[in-house]
Design an enzyme around this catalytic site. Structure first.
Site, PDB file in Angstrom:
ATOM      1  N   HIS A   1      -3.143  -7.770  -8.340  1.00  0.00           N
ATOM      2  CA  HIS A   1      -4.505  -7.354  -8.703  1.00  0.00           C
ATOM      3  C   HIS A   1      -4.722  -5.872  -8.450  1.00  0.00           C
ATOM      4  O   HIS A   1      -3.960  -5.237  -7.723  1.00  0.00           O
ATOM      5  CB  HIS A   1      -5.550  -8.162  -7.926  1.00  0.00           C
ATOM      6  CG  HIS A   1      -5.652  -7.788  -6.468  1.00  0.00           C
ATOM      7  ND1 HIS A   1      -4.706  -8.137  -5.530  1.00  0.00           N
ATOM      8  CD2 HIS A   1      -6.589  -7.082  -5.798  1.00  0.00           C
ATOM      9  CE1 HIS A   1      -5.064  -7.676  -4.336  1.00  0.00           C
ATOM     10  NE2 HIS A   1      -6.201  -7.021  -4.478  1.00  0.00           N
TER      11      HIS A   1
ATOM     12  N   CYS B   1      -5.522 -18.963  -1.958  1.00  0.00           N
ATOM     13  CA  CYS B   1      -5.711 -17.596  -2.473  1.00  0.00           C
ATOM     14  C   CYS B   1      -7.034 -17.498  -3.229  1.00  0.00           C
ATOM     15  O   CYS B   1      -7.277 -18.260  -4.163  1.00  0.00           O
ATOM     16  CB  CYS B   1      -4.544 -17.224  -3.394  1.00  0.00           C
ATOM     17  SG  CYS B   1      -4.847 -15.733  -4.372  1.00  0.00           S
TER      18      CYS B   1
ATOM     19  N   GLY C   1      -2.439  -1.584   2.882  1.00  0.00           N
ATOM     20  CA  GLY C   1      -3.768  -2.128   3.151  1.00  0.00           C
ATOM     21  C   GLY C   1      -4.175  -3.235   2.203  1.00  0.00           C
ATOM     22  O   GLY C   1      -5.327  -3.641   2.168  1.00  0.00           O
ATOM     23  N   CYS C   2      -3.225  -3.716   1.410  1.00  0.00           N
ATOM     24  CA  CYS C   2      -3.544  -4.781   0.474  1.00  0.00           C
ATOM     25  C   CYS C   2      -3.487  -6.101   1.226  1.00  0.00           C
ATOM     26  O   CYS C   2      -2.480  -6.423   1.848  1.00  0.00           O
ATOM     27  CB  CYS C   2      -2.548  -4.753  -0.679  1.00  0.00           C
ATOM     28  SG  CYS C   2      -2.844  -6.062  -1.854  1.00  0.00           S
ATOM     29  N   SER C   3      -4.576  -6.871   1.151  1.00  0.00           N
ATOM     30  CA  SER C   3      -4.647  -8.055   2.000  1.00  0.00           C
ATOM     31  C   SER C   3      -4.314  -9.337   1.250  1.00  0.00           C
ATOM     32  O   SER C   3      -4.357 -10.419   1.814  1.00  0.00           O
ATOM     33  CB  SER C   3      -6.038  -8.156   2.649  1.00  0.00           C
ATOM     34  OG  SER C   3      -7.037  -8.088   1.667  1.00  0.00           O
TER      35      SER C   3
ATOM     36  N   HIS D   1       0.407 -16.372  -9.137  1.00  0.00           N
ATOM     37  CA  HIS D   1       0.310 -15.820  -7.786  1.00  0.00           C
ATOM     38  C   HIS D   1       1.596 -15.100  -7.366  1.00  0.00           C
ATOM     39  O   HIS D   1       1.583 -14.207  -6.510  1.00  0.00           O
ATOM     40  CB  HIS D   1       0.018 -16.963  -6.807  1.00  0.00           C
ATOM     41  CG  HIS D   1      -0.238 -16.526  -5.395  1.00  0.00           C
ATOM     42  ND1 HIS D   1      -1.415 -15.929  -5.010  1.00  0.00           N
ATOM     43  CD2 HIS D   1       0.535 -16.590  -4.267  1.00  0.00           C
ATOM     44  CE1 HIS D   1      -1.366 -15.649  -3.705  1.00  0.00           C
ATOM     45  NE2 HIS D   1      -0.196 -16.041  -3.236  1.00  0.00           N
TER      46      HIS D   1
ATOM     47  N   GLN E   1      -8.188  -2.749  -8.542  1.00  0.00           N
ATOM     48  CA  GLN E   1      -9.621  -2.607  -8.325  1.00  0.00           C
ATOM     49  C   GLN E   1     -10.185  -1.502  -9.205  1.00  0.00           C
ATOM     50  O   GLN E   1      -9.445  -0.642  -9.698  1.00  0.00           O
ATOM     51  CB  GLN E   1      -9.908  -2.248  -6.864  1.00  0.00           C
ATOM     52  CG  GLN E   1      -9.451  -3.273  -5.849  1.00  0.00           C
ATOM     53  CD  GLN E   1      -9.997  -2.977  -4.454  1.00  0.00           C
ATOM     54  OE1 GLN E   1     -11.177  -2.684  -4.293  1.00  0.00           O
ATOM     55  NE2 GLN E   1      -9.137  -3.053  -3.454  1.00  0.00           N
TER      56      GLN E   1
ATOM     57  N   HIS F   1      -1.517 -11.634  -4.384  1.00  0.00           N
ATOM     58  CA  HIS F   1      -1.785 -11.971  -5.788  1.00  0.00           C
ATOM     59  C   HIS F   1      -1.917 -10.663  -6.568  1.00  0.00           C
ATOM     60  O   HIS F   1      -2.652  -9.774  -6.160  1.00  0.00           O
ATOM     61  CB  HIS F   1      -3.075 -12.802  -5.892  1.00  0.00           C
ATOM     62  CG  HIS F   1      -3.248 -13.427  -7.238  1.00  0.00           C
ATOM     63  ND1 HIS F   1      -3.139 -14.781  -7.461  1.00  0.00           N
ATOM     64  CD2 HIS F   1      -3.466 -12.869  -8.458  1.00  0.00           C
ATOM     65  CE1 HIS F   1      -3.309 -15.030  -8.751  1.00  0.00           C
ATOM     66  NE2 HIS F   1      -3.516 -13.889  -9.375  1.00  0.00           N
TER      67      HIS F   1
ATOM     68  N   CYS G   1      -6.508 -16.805  -7.195  1.00  0.00           N
ATOM     69  CA  CYS G   1      -5.863 -17.736  -8.125  1.00  0.00           C
ATOM     70  C   CYS G   1      -6.919 -18.462  -8.985  1.00  0.00           C
ATOM     71  O   CYS G   1      -8.039 -18.702  -8.537  1.00  0.00           O
ATOM     72  CB  CYS G   1      -5.030 -18.759  -7.347  1.00  0.00           C
ATOM     73  SG  CYS G   1      -3.370 -18.167  -6.936  1.00  0.00           S
TER      74      CYS G   1
ATOM     75  N   PHE H   1       5.170   8.992   7.465  1.00  0.00           N
ATOM     76  CA  PHE H   1       3.863   9.014   8.108  1.00  0.00           C
ATOM     77  C   PHE H   1       3.162  10.331   7.787  1.00  0.00           C
ATOM     78  O   PHE H   1       3.696  11.388   8.080  1.00  0.00           O
ATOM     79  CB  PHE H   1       4.005   8.860   9.622  1.00  0.00           C
ATOM     80  CG  PHE H   1       4.363   7.460  10.037  1.00  0.00           C
ATOM     81  CD1 PHE H   1       3.377   6.551  10.352  1.00  0.00           C
ATOM     82  CD2 PHE H   1       5.695   7.046  10.084  1.00  0.00           C
ATOM     83  CE1 PHE H   1       3.703   5.250  10.721  1.00  0.00           C
ATOM     84  CE2 PHE H   1       6.033   5.756  10.448  1.00  0.00           C
ATOM     85  CZ  PHE H   1       5.031   4.848  10.768  1.00  0.00           C
TER      86      PHE H   1
ATOM     87  N   ASN I   1      -3.745  -1.185  -5.002  1.00  0.00           N
ATOM     88  CA  ASN I   1      -3.045  -1.106  -3.724  1.00  0.00           C
ATOM     89  C   ASN I   1      -2.036  -2.233  -3.704  1.00  0.00           C
ATOM     90  O   ASN I   1      -2.409  -3.395  -3.792  1.00  0.00           O
ATOM     91  CB  ASN I   1      -4.007  -1.300  -2.541  1.00  0.00           C
ATOM     92  CG  ASN I   1      -4.981  -0.151  -2.394  1.00  0.00           C
ATOM     93  OD1 ASN I   1      -4.646   1.000  -2.673  1.00  0.00           O
ATOM     94  ND2 ASN I   1      -6.194  -0.454  -1.949  1.00  0.00           N
TER      95      ASN I   1
HETATM   96  O1  LIG Z   1     -10.755  -3.640  -0.921  1.00  0.00           O
HETATM   97  P1  LIG Z   1      -9.590  -4.097  -0.083  1.00  0.00           P
HETATM   98  O2  LIG Z   1      -8.348  -4.359  -0.876  1.00  0.00           O
HETATM   99  O3  LIG Z   1      -9.946  -5.209   0.829  1.00  0.00           O
HETATM  100  O4  LIG Z   1      -9.283  -2.841   0.890  1.00  0.00           O
HETATM  101  C1  LIG Z   1      -8.279  -1.891   0.693  1.00  0.00           C
HETATM  102  O5  LIG Z   1      -8.604  -0.984  -0.368  1.00  0.00           O
HETATM  103  C2  LIG Z   1      -9.777  -0.183  -0.182  1.00  0.00           C
HETATM  104  C3  LIG Z   1      -9.875   0.782  -1.354  1.00  0.00           C
HETATM  105  O6  LIG Z   1      -8.738   1.608  -1.483  1.00  0.00           O
HETATM  106  C4  LIG Z   1      -9.751   0.574   1.156  1.00  0.00           C
HETATM  107  O7  LIG Z   1     -11.006   1.166   1.374  1.00  0.00           O
HETATM  108  C5  LIG Z   1      -9.419  -0.359   2.323  1.00  0.00           C
HETATM  109  O8  LIG Z   1      -9.263   0.412   3.504  1.00  0.00           O
HETATM  110  C6  LIG Z   1      -8.133  -1.132   2.007  1.00  0.00           C
HETATM  111  O9  LIG Z   1      -7.826  -2.006   3.059  1.00  0.00           O
HETATM  112  O1  LIG Z   2       8.178  15.127  14.339  1.00  0.00           O
HETATM  113  P1  LIG Z   2       8.121  13.632  14.511  1.00  0.00           P
HETATM  114  O2  LIG Z   2       7.276  13.207  15.679  1.00  0.00           O
HETATM  115  O3  LIG Z   2       9.482  13.004  14.517  1.00  0.00           O
HETATM  116  O4  LIG Z   2       7.404  13.087  13.177  1.00  0.00           O
HETATM  117  C1  LIG Z   2       6.063  12.736  13.039  1.00  0.00           C
HETATM  118  O5  LIG Z   2       5.205  13.889  13.032  1.00  0.00           O
HETATM  119  C2  LIG Z   2       5.396  14.809  11.957  1.00  0.00           C
HETATM  120  C3  LIG Z   2       4.341  15.892  12.054  1.00  0.00           C
HETATM  121  O6  LIG Z   2       3.037  15.370  12.036  1.00  0.00           O
HETATM  122  C4  LIG Z   2       5.341  14.092  10.582  1.00  0.00           C
HETATM  123  O7  LIG Z   2       5.760  15.007   9.590  1.00  0.00           O
HETATM  124  C5  LIG Z   2       6.259  12.862  10.540  1.00  0.00           C
HETATM  125  O8  LIG Z   2       6.069  12.172   9.342  1.00  0.00           O
HETATM  126  C6  LIG Z   2       5.934  11.958  11.738  1.00  0.00           C
HETATM  127  O9  LIG Z   2       6.780  10.833  11.739  1.00  0.00           O
END
Ligand SMILES: O=P(O)(O)O[C@H]1O[C@H](CO)[C@@H](O)[C@H](O)[C@H]1O
Ligand SMILES: O=P(O)(O)O[C@H]1O[C@H](CO)[C@@H](O)[C@H](O)[C@H]1O
Lengths: 349, 349
Positions: free
Chosen positions: A168, A52, A161-163, A115, A170, A166, A55, A314, A155
């Site tokens: 942390h 990591c 999107g947190c890779s 960690h 930003q 540990h 760490c 989503f 994040n």
């Molecule tokens: O900086 P990281 O943790 O690698 O990256 C993550 O946080 C960033 C800031 O929110 C985003 O832009 C990246 O898409 C996400 O993967």
């Molecule tokens: O209606 P669906 O395909 O089940 O659902 C999808 O599209 C919708 C409209 O963009 C979103 O609100 C939902 O979160 C997504 O899962």
């Protein structure tokens, strides 16, 4: 026809902080889900991981070695999206092609040498040290003459999107005020000019009175689901005093903020008994050398999970093209969260 | 110090359509990725799937049976987020708690009876039928007196929350104009009042001249990466004529739109040789009984993939709290896409 009510009928709610709307569809929570499910990673991590890069004592990709830090540790991001030393310039062709150079600094903040921990599993004195570091960084970065805004955020979870697991966060500090805090600032100023109080002062008083969306309250902070929440379990931590930024808090308030941070993230983890993913961050006054009595410190949490540890909301299609949309109401989300135990499920076991 | 240039230095770009900014970090593409990877589902699907609620002849969850449709088929969403028959009402407490009932209609559009196809794999006459159905639905829904805006969109791929691979899109039509088209409408009107031409007319002319971000062009449409793109391979299809909505197109233009839709999605699939996920949709004039000479039809595509079939861009943390951010520049994305074959990789094999 029966009367319109927010618990049963599709409606829009207005967010007075951003000036934008959210579409609420209370009846839609029954929709079956056959789509993508997320992985749950509830592995027991070691307290120290030799591979990591966060760490203590380990060497990072660029050859630098982390100190053997005992509490928190911050450093400039090795893959920073913003950089302090770039040539400055402006582009403007017919108001259609507009660009400007943007200076800034990106930092990484390790919350703990351990960690295997996350905020809800850390003890209060350790979380207080994270708050203290936020204060210090906001102060130092904000004082640089080319920095107008300091965005502190976290994040958490691979789905966000947190890779690296540990613990942390930003900080991205930059020359311009980014769009989200800019919109908020304008709305807050407008309200302050009219009422001579901050918008969140009045809002918080009413929420406490209604007690419908309140999650918890301690001496100096309140946790609640805002009336205009977009994400299923989106929440806010608001300071009781209208303080513009982290620098305005007393030692006692800082400890109280640490407590609120732990409480909210514990409720989150207890919801589906899983380490709850989210993006969280602080919205506070810009560091543009102006006075900002309209600003009122708050921390926002945007967690993606909807129905279970593996089914998230989503924000796609309609949401990207038209308007954010949610299924369960903020009131239902609040009721669910506040019925949960305040002790973390892993220590209860 | 060397001169500022958009290819090397962190900068912000302004989106004249939304009035918002994007942070561009060209140097950041080299960042290693240890985070979440997506699943690739390149299974060969059957032409008809007995368990699919969108295939012809099958029965849906609510007991209704799909007709044996031969081209396209649309129906009211069984789990609609918007409903036409709800009591109307308004809430406004001290401008802090604002809500209003929202009537609307949500429809599902099947693009083809074939379960195994996607737009880039369909033939042009079949895609033309999808365009014809959009026109018909926009016309019928838009004429309803309580509908002010018709959002046509497609979520493709499980990573975009799409729960069924059968080729389909959706339409959400509603009483209010949602925030995204509302912002665009205001910016477009502003420009039109000043210049007596649509913003996209002038923008498109300049893009064609520069030829830096153009992906392709046919008789009536142009595909390009906008100067202010947020997603790594975000793209737009713009009509050459400033037509306010789908109803303004000739038969020939409809066929040309179908062709542009196929061309862009083919480039997308060819990029990583995978069925490329995205949310796409049409932005066009509201159906609020006003004339809208400022509106200029365009289709936007927001695809999440960044480096490969399994690594996407996460719009989290900084992006949610502050400002959208991108790593590769729109010019690099355009260059990559336009170097690809125009024949679909699966038919080339
Ligand atoms: O900086 P990281 O943790 O690698 O990256 C993550 O946080 C960033 C800031 O929110 C985003 O832009 C990246 O898409 C996400 O993967
Ligand atoms: O209606 P669906 O395909 O089940 O659902 C999808 O599209 C919708 C409209 O963009 C979103 O609100 C939902 O979160 C997504 O899962």
């Amino acid at each position: 026809m029966s009367d319109f009510n927010l618990a049963d009928h599709p409606h829009r709610r207005y967010n007075p902080l951003s000036g934008e709307w959210v579409q609420v569809s209370p009846h839609r929570a029954k929709r079956p889900w056959q789509g993508q499910v997320e992985k749950v990673c509830e592995t027991n991590r070691p307290t120290h991981d030799a591979s990591c890069y966060l760490c203590p004592g380990n060497t990072r990709a660029n050859g630098k070695q982390n100190p053997n830090y005992e509490h928190t540790f911050s450093f400039v991001n090795d893959f920073a999206a913003l950089q302090p030393d770039i040539p400055s310039g402006n582009v403007n062709e017919d108001s259609l092609f507009i660009a400007k150079s943007e200076r800034g600094i990106c930092k990484v903040i390790c919350f703990s040498p351990r960690h295997d921990l996350t905020i809800p599993e850390m003890d209060l004195p350790s979380i207080k040290k994270v708050v203290d570091l936020w204060v210090e960084e906001y102060d130092i970065l904000g004082k640089l003459d080319f920095i107008s805004y300091v965005q502190i955020f976290e994040n958490k979870g691979s789905v966000m999107g947190c890779s690296n697991p540990h613990p942390h966060g930003q900080i991205w500090a930059q020359e311009s005020i980014p769009d989200e805090p800019k919109k908020k600032g304008e709305q807050l100023l407008d309200y302050f000019n009219k009422h001579k109080k901050t918008l969140l002062q009045d809002y918080l008083a009413k929420e406490l009175e209604k007690n419908e969306r309140i999650l918890f309250e301690n001496d100096h902070f309140v946790g609640l689901i805002p009336f205009w929440a977009i994400w299923p379990f989106e929440a806010m931590i608001i300071s009781k005093r209208p303080v513009a930024n982290l620098l305005g808090f007393t030692e006692e308030e800082r400890a109280s903020l640490a407590d609120a941070y732990k409480t909210l993230t514990t409720l989150y983890d207890n919801l589906f008994e899983v380490s709850f993913p989210y993006s969280a961050g602080i919205h506070q006054a810009p560091t543009d050398n102006q006075s900002h009595p309209e600003w009122h410190f708050h921390m926002v949490f945007y967690p993606p999970l909807l129905r279970s540890a593996t089914v998230k909301k989503f924000m796609v299609g309609y949401e990207m093209l038209a308007n954010p949309q949610r299924d369960i109401t903020p009131e239902q989300a609040a009721q669910t969260l506040r019925s949960l135990d305040l002790e973390h499920y892993r220590t209860r076991r």
